[in-house]
Scaffold this active site. Structure first.
Site, PDB file in Angstrom:
ATOM      1  N   TYR A  22     -28.159  34.456 -55.588  1.00 27.51           N
ATOM      2  CA  TYR A  22     -29.090  33.824 -54.653  1.00 27.51           C
ATOM      3  C   TYR A  22     -29.468  32.388 -55.025  1.00 27.51           C
ATOM      4  CZ  TYR A  22     -29.556  38.625 -53.044  1.00 27.51           C
ATOM      5  OH  TYR A  22     -29.292  39.880 -52.555  1.00 27.51           O
ATOM      6  N   ASP A  87     -36.161  46.040 -33.119  1.00 28.29           N
ATOM      7  CA  ASP A  87     -36.912  46.206 -31.871  1.00 28.29           C
ATOM      8  C   ASP A  87     -37.991  45.129 -31.734  1.00 28.29           C
ATOM      9  OD1 ASP A  87     -35.366  48.376 -31.229  1.00 28.29           O
ATOM     10  OD2 ASP A  87     -36.821  49.870 -31.886  1.00 28.29           O
ATOM     11  N   HIS A 100     -29.060  34.409 -44.152  1.00 24.66           N
ATOM     12  CA  HIS A 100     -28.900  35.040 -45.471  1.00 24.66           C
ATOM     13  C   HIS A 100     -28.376  33.991 -46.435  1.00 24.66           C
ATOM     14  CE1 HIS A 100     -29.594  39.012 -43.836  1.00 24.66           C
ATOM     15  NE2 HIS A 100     -28.834  38.646 -42.815  1.00 24.66           N
ATOM     16  N   LEU A 101     -28.880  34.040 -47.643  1.00 27.84           N
ATOM     17  CA  LEU A 101     -28.418  33.107 -48.677  1.00 27.84           C
ATOM     18  C   LEU A 101     -26.989  33.432 -49.085  1.00 27.84           C
ATOM     19  CD1 LEU A 101     -31.729  33.383 -50.648  1.00 27.84           C
ATOM     20  CD2 LEU A 101     -30.865  31.224 -49.735  1.00 27.84           C
ATOM     21  N   SER A 102     -26.729  34.715 -49.311  1.00 26.28           N
ATOM     22  CA  SER A 102     -25.404  35.142 -49.792  1.00 26.28           C
ATOM     23  C   SER A 102     -24.499  35.499 -48.611  1.00 26.28           C
ATOM     24  CB  SER A 102     -25.557  36.361 -50.710  1.00 26.28           C
ATOM     25  OG  SER A 102     -26.072  37.464 -49.984  1.00 26.28           O
ATOM     26  N   ARG A 111     -23.824  46.399 -47.208  1.00 31.32           N
ATOM     27  CA  ARG A 111     -24.408  45.167 -46.682  1.00 31.32           C
ATOM     28  C   ARG A 111     -23.683  44.680 -45.429  1.00 31.32           C
ATOM     29  NH1 ARG A 111     -28.132  43.617 -50.721  1.00 31.32           N
ATOM     30  NH2 ARG A 111     -27.420  44.362 -52.733  1.00 31.32           N
TER      31      ARG A 111
HETATM   32  C1  DQA Z   1     -30.055  38.661 -48.417  1.00 29.25           C
HETATM   33  C2  DQA Z   1     -28.889  39.660 -48.421  1.00 29.25           C
HETATM   34  C3  DQA Z   1     -29.401  41.087 -48.391  1.00 29.25           C
HETATM   35  O1  DQA Z   1     -28.304  41.988 -48.420  1.00 29.25           O
HETATM   36  C4  DQA Z   1     -30.253  41.360 -49.597  1.00 29.25           C
HETATM   37  O2  DQA Z   1     -30.799  42.664 -49.537  1.00 29.25           O
HETATM   38  C5  DQA Z   1     -31.317  40.356 -49.795  1.00 29.25           C
HETATM   39  C6  DQA Z   1     -31.017  38.944 -49.538  1.00 29.25           C
HETATM   40  C7  DQA Z   1     -29.566  37.205 -48.569  1.00 29.25           C
HETATM   41  O3  DQA Z   1     -30.337  36.314 -48.263  1.00 29.25           O
HETATM   42  O4  DQA Z   1     -28.438  36.978 -49.021  1.00 29.25           O
HETATM   43  O5  DQA Z   1     -32.415  40.657 -50.246  1.00 29.25           O
HETATM   44  O6  DQA Z   1     -30.714  38.781 -47.173  1.00 29.25           O
END
Ligand code: DQA
Length: 142
Positions: A22, A87, A100-102, A111
């Protein structure tokens, strides 16, 4: 434009939590990075994080009456589990971007299921803090 930026569970630990995945920035650092990068543009943002699904849902419910035009949301782990958050997002009529960061597609199989993502116009992921910056740029058309 007034933008609500929501962060889900464990994002309060950014900077310390799995930095190899992250990055080393805290959520506060990311907010400063976005503000600095867009300092020539006029907009308002309100960044909120909670480990509670109920808080996130409540903030989405009141986003319109609180005057927000758009929501940027990183639902974190709730992305993969929460029909209720999906919802709630559907009930907000303004623009929505999930970030999402990743790049979750390079990670564990679970995921790849993204329950909340259908609640937003699109998803930006895998670019670290730039996922947030790109979401702002989309909303602000810059
Ligand atoms: C996340 C990716 C999710 O799978 C993970 O549970 C996170 C961070 C991301 O920003 O990459 O907590 O949302």
């Amino acid at each position: 434009m007034k933008i609500l930026v929501l962060g889900g569970p464990n994002l309060n630990l950014l900077g310390d939590r799995e930095p190899e995945v992250y990055g080393k920035d805290t959520l506060g650092d990311i907010e400063k990075y976005v503000d600095k990068s867009l300092s020539s543009i006029s907009f308002e943002s309100d960044w909120r994080q909670s480990n509670s699904e109920a808080d996130l849902i409540g903030w989405i419910h009141s986003a319109s009456t609180d005057g927000f035009d758009a929501i940027i949301i990183n639902p974190a782990g709730l992305t993969h589990t929460s029909v209720s958050l999906l919802d709630a997002l559907k009930s907000f009529k303004g623009e929505k971007v999930e970030v999402h960061l990743s790049n979750t597609y390079t990670r564990e199989e679970f995921r790849k299921t993204k329950i909340t993502s259908a609640g937003s116009r699109g998803v930006i992921e895998g670019f670290g803090k730039d996922s947030y910056l790109l979401a702002f740029k989309f909303l602000l058309k810059v």
